[in-house]
Scaffold this active site. Structure first.
Site, PDB file in Angstrom:
ATOM      1  N   PHE A   1       4.394   7.126   4.790  1.00 19.13           N
ATOM      2  CA  PHE A   1       5.719   6.487   4.865  1.00 19.13           C
ATOM      3  C   PHE A   1       5.638   5.245   5.748  1.00 19.13           C
ATOM      4  O   PHE A   1       6.349   5.101   6.728  1.00 19.13           O
ATOM      5  CB  PHE A   1       6.759   7.492   5.382  1.00 19.13           C
ATOM      6  CG  PHE A   1       8.182   7.074   5.075  1.00 19.13           C
ATOM      7  CD1 PHE A   1       8.568   6.759   3.780  1.00 19.13           C
ATOM      8  CD2 PHE A   1       9.131   6.992   6.088  1.00 19.13           C
ATOM      9  CE1 PHE A   1       9.877   6.384   3.486  1.00 19.13           C
ATOM     10  CE2 PHE A   1      10.448   6.612   5.811  1.00 19.13           C
ATOM     11  CZ  PHE A   1      10.818   6.305   4.506  1.00 19.13           C
TER      12      PHE A   1
ATOM     13  N   THR B   1      -0.780   6.566   1.275  1.00 19.19           N
ATOM     14  CA  THR B   1      -1.340   6.790   2.603  1.00 19.19           C
ATOM     15  C   THR B   1      -2.186   5.596   3.023  1.00 19.19           C
ATOM     16  O   THR B   1      -2.603   4.785   2.199  1.00 19.19           O
ATOM     17  CB  THR B   1      -2.278   8.015   2.604  1.00 19.19           C
ATOM     18  OG1 THR B   1      -3.256   7.817   1.582  1.00 19.19           O
ATOM     19  CG2 THR B   1      -1.513   9.293   2.374  1.00 19.19           C
TER      20      THR B   1
ATOM     21  N   GLU C   1      -0.049   0.717 -11.231  1.00 17.40           N
ATOM     22  CA  GLU C   1       0.258  -0.715 -11.364  1.00 17.40           C
ATOM     23  C   GLU C   1       0.061  -1.488 -10.060  1.00 17.40           C
ATOM     24  O   GLU C   1      -0.457  -2.591 -10.036  1.00 17.40           O
ATOM     25  CB  GLU C   1       1.697  -0.897 -11.868  1.00 17.40           C
ATOM     26  CG  GLU C   1       2.092  -2.338 -12.095  1.00 17.40           C
ATOM     27  CD  GLU C   1       1.199  -3.052 -13.115  1.00 17.40           C
ATOM     28  OE1 GLU C   1       1.213  -2.653 -14.281  1.00 17.40           O
ATOM     29  OE2 GLU C   1       0.483  -3.992 -12.727  1.00 17.40           O
TER      30      GLU C   1
ATOM     31  N   VAL D   1      -3.368  -3.553  -8.142  1.00 19.57           N
ATOM     32  CA  VAL D   1      -3.793  -4.959  -8.263  1.00 19.57           C
ATOM     33  C   VAL D   1      -2.540  -5.834  -8.317  1.00 19.57           C
ATOM     34  O   VAL D   1      -1.668  -5.629  -9.166  1.00 19.57           O
ATOM     35  CB  VAL D   1      -4.639  -5.205  -9.539  1.00 19.57           C
ATOM     36  CG1 VAL D   1      -5.054  -6.677  -9.634  1.00 19.57           C
ATOM     37  CG2 VAL D   1      -5.872  -4.317  -9.561  1.00 19.57           C
TER      38      VAL D   1
ATOM     39  N   LYS E   1     -10.490  -5.023  -6.426  1.00 15.81           N
ATOM     40  CA  LYS E   1      -9.544  -5.334  -7.511  1.00 15.81           C
ATOM     41  C   LYS E   1     -10.306  -5.730  -8.776  1.00 15.81           C
ATOM     42  O   LYS E   1      -9.879  -5.414  -9.889  1.00 15.81           O
ATOM     43  CB  LYS E   1      -8.578  -6.438  -7.062  1.00 15.81           C
ATOM     44  CG  LYS E   1      -7.646  -5.943  -5.943  1.00 15.81           C
ATOM     45  CD  LYS E   1      -6.897  -7.076  -5.278  1.00 15.81           C
ATOM     46  CE  LYS E   1      -6.076  -6.594  -4.094  1.00 15.81           C
ATOM     47  NZ  LYS E   1      -5.591  -7.680  -3.243  1.00 15.81           N
TER      48      LYS E   1
HETATM   49  N1  HSE Z   1      -4.667  -8.140   2.200  1.00 17.23           N
HETATM   50  C1  HSE Z   1      -4.383  -8.236   0.797  1.00 17.23           C
HETATM   51  C2  HSE Z   1      -4.212  -9.707   0.449  1.00 17.23           C
HETATM   52  C3  HSE Z   1      -3.164  -7.426   0.467  1.00 17.23           C
HETATM   53  O1  HSE Z   1      -4.275 -10.547   1.341  1.00 17.23           O
HETATM   54  O2  HSE Z   1      -4.052 -10.037  -0.718  1.00 17.23           O
HETATM   55  C4  HSE Z   1      -3.167  -6.765  -0.860  1.00 17.23           C
HETATM   56  O3  HSE Z   1      -4.351  -6.038  -1.150  1.00 17.23           O
END
Ligand code: HSE
Length: 346
Positions: free
Chosen positions: A10, A101, A154, A157, A229
Site C-alpha cells: 500500500f 509490493t 498492463e 511497462v 521492460k
Molecule cells: N524509474 C522508472 C523511470 C519508473 O524512471 O521510468 C518506472 O519504471
C-alpha cells in the site's frame, strides 16, 4: 456485484488506485458498469486490514495520510488485523489480488510467490510490478490459465500508457518485427536537462526530487529498468523467450556535456534507446545511448515522457507516447486491467 480486491502493498501506487476507486466510483458504475470494493490491504510496514464486506476507502486513505500506518483505522465488527500477505491471499474473499509490493527486481520476489499463491487459490492478479513479468512470464501465465484465472500486467511497462494492450488487442494480426522505445523516464529527463545546460548530477538530483527515479537510481541510469521492460515487450508482444542476460545493455553515465554538444551540432539528440528486432536467428535486443536525428518521432519525446514504436507488417509503424510512471497513471494501469477482467476481455 462489486469486484472484491485485496491490495498486497500500500505505497504510492496502491494509494493511487484507492483514490481513483473513491473519486471515480459513480462514473465507473454508471458508464462502465464497474464497481469495486477493497476487502483487504496487507503492507509490510503499514500493517494489514481485512473485512469481508469491504473497507471504508475514504477512512483508509485518511488514516494512511495522517499517520503513515493502517493501525488507526477504526475497529468495526468483523474487522481482522494483522494478516500477512500470504494469509491475505489465501484466506480473504477477494476475487483479485492487486500485487504492488516493493519487489527485488533481481529475484522478482516477493511478487512472484504472491502471484503463484493467488493463482493456486483461484484468484486473479493485477500488477504493475516488472519483476514477475520479466522473470517468470511463461510459468505464471500458464499457472493462471490452468487455474482458470486472469493475470493483468498492463502497468509493468509505461504505467497507464497502454504499451501492452495496444499491440496485443488493437494491433492483433500484425507481425511486429521491431520495437523501439524510450522506456525510462529518469534517463530521458536527465538527457533533456543536460541539453538545457544542467550537469548530470544536478539533473539526477532533480529527477529524484520529482519522484521519477527508482529507489536506487543505478537501475535507471545504467539501463537495467529499461532492460527489464525490453524483456517484457519481447516475450509478451513478440512471444520470444528472451532472458535478461541476452539483452545488451549500456547506461547513460558515460555521456559527457561534450557528447551532448557534439550531437547538437550534428542535428541529433542522445536518447537511451531500447531496441528489439526479430530476425532469422531469433530476437535481438539492446538498451543503449544512441544519437538519433531530430526528425525521428522519438527525438521529440522529452523530459520524463516515454514512447514506443511498434513496426507492424500490416499497420506500419505505430508510435505511442505517454507517461511511464506516476501515482495516478500507475493506479490507472491497475484499474484498466480490472475493468477488462470484468468485461471478460483479459
Ligand atoms: N524509474 C522508472 C523511470 C519508473 O524512471 O521510468 C518506472 O519504471
Amino acid at each position: 456485484m462489486a469486484h472484491k480486491l485485496a491490495l498486497i502493498g500500500f505505497g504510492t501506487v496502491g494509494q493511487g488506485l484507492a483514490e481513483i476507486l473513491l473519486e471515480k466510483a459513480d462514473p465507473l458504475r454508471e458508464e462502465e458498469g464497474f464497481e469495486a470494493k477493497i476487502v483487504a490491504i496487507s503492507d509490510m510496514m503499514k500493517g494489514s486490514l481485512y473485512h469481508p464486506d469491504g473497507l471504508d476507502i475514504r477512512k483508509v486513505l485518511e488514516v494512511t495520510r495522517e499517520t503513515g500506518s493502517l493501525e488507526g483505522y477504526p475497529d468495526t465488527p468483523g474487522l481482522i488485523r494483522g494478516w500477512d500477505s500470504f494469509e491475505t491471499i489465501e484466506k480473504s474473499n477477494a476475487d483479485t489480488i492487486v500485487e504492488i509490493t516493493f519487489t527485488d527486481i533481481k529475484t522478482g520476489q516477493p511478487a512472484i510467490d504472491h502471484c503463484r499463491a493467488a493463482f493456486e487459490n483461484g484468484k486473479n492478479v493485477v500488477t504493475s510490478n516488472k519483476g514477475p513479468v520479466a522473470l517468470a512470464y511463461p510459468e505464471l501465465s500458464e499457472l493462471a490459465r490452468k487455474n482458470g484465472v486472469k493475470w493483468g500486467i498492463e502497468g509493468s511497462v509505461m504505467s497507464g500508457t497502454p504499451a501492452l494492450r495496444i499491440p496485443r488487442v488493437s494491433l492483433a494480426g500484425n507481425e511486429i518485427k521491431e520495437i523501439r522505445g524510450i522506456l525510462n523516464g529518469t534517463t530521458n529527463y536527465i538527457l533533456t536537462k543536460m541539453e538545457e545546460g544542467l550537469t548530470y548530477d544536478e539533473a539526477l538530483k532533480k529527477a529524484q526530487e520529482l519522484g521519477y527515479a527508482e529507489a536506487d537510481p543505478t537501475s535507471d541510469v545504467e539501463g537495467y529498468d529499461a532492460l527489464y521492460k525490453v524483456v517484457i515487450l519481447a516475450n509478451v508482444i513478440m512471444k520470444a523467450s528472451l532472458t535478461r542476460d541476452q539483452v545488451e545493455r549500456k547506461g547513460i553515465t558515460g555521456l559527457t556535456p561534450d557528447d551532448i554538444e557534439q550531437a547538437r551540432q550534428e542535428g541529433k539528440r542522445w536518447k537511451l534507446l531500447a531496441e528489439i528486432k526479430k530476425g532469422q536467428d531469433g530476437v535481438r535486443a539492446s538498451v543503449s545511448p544512441v544519437k538519433i536525428p531530430l526528425d525521428d518521432p522519438l527525438a521529440g519525446v522529452t523530459d520524463a515522457t516515454n514512447a514506443v514504436t511498434y513496426v507492424c507488417d500490416l499497420a506500419g509503424p505505430v508510435t505511442l507516447v505517454g507517461a511511464g510512471a506516476g501515482r495516478t497513471e500507475t493506479g490507472f494501469s491497475l484499474l484498466i486491467d480490472l475493468i477488462n477482467i470484468e468485461r471478460g476481455h483479459l
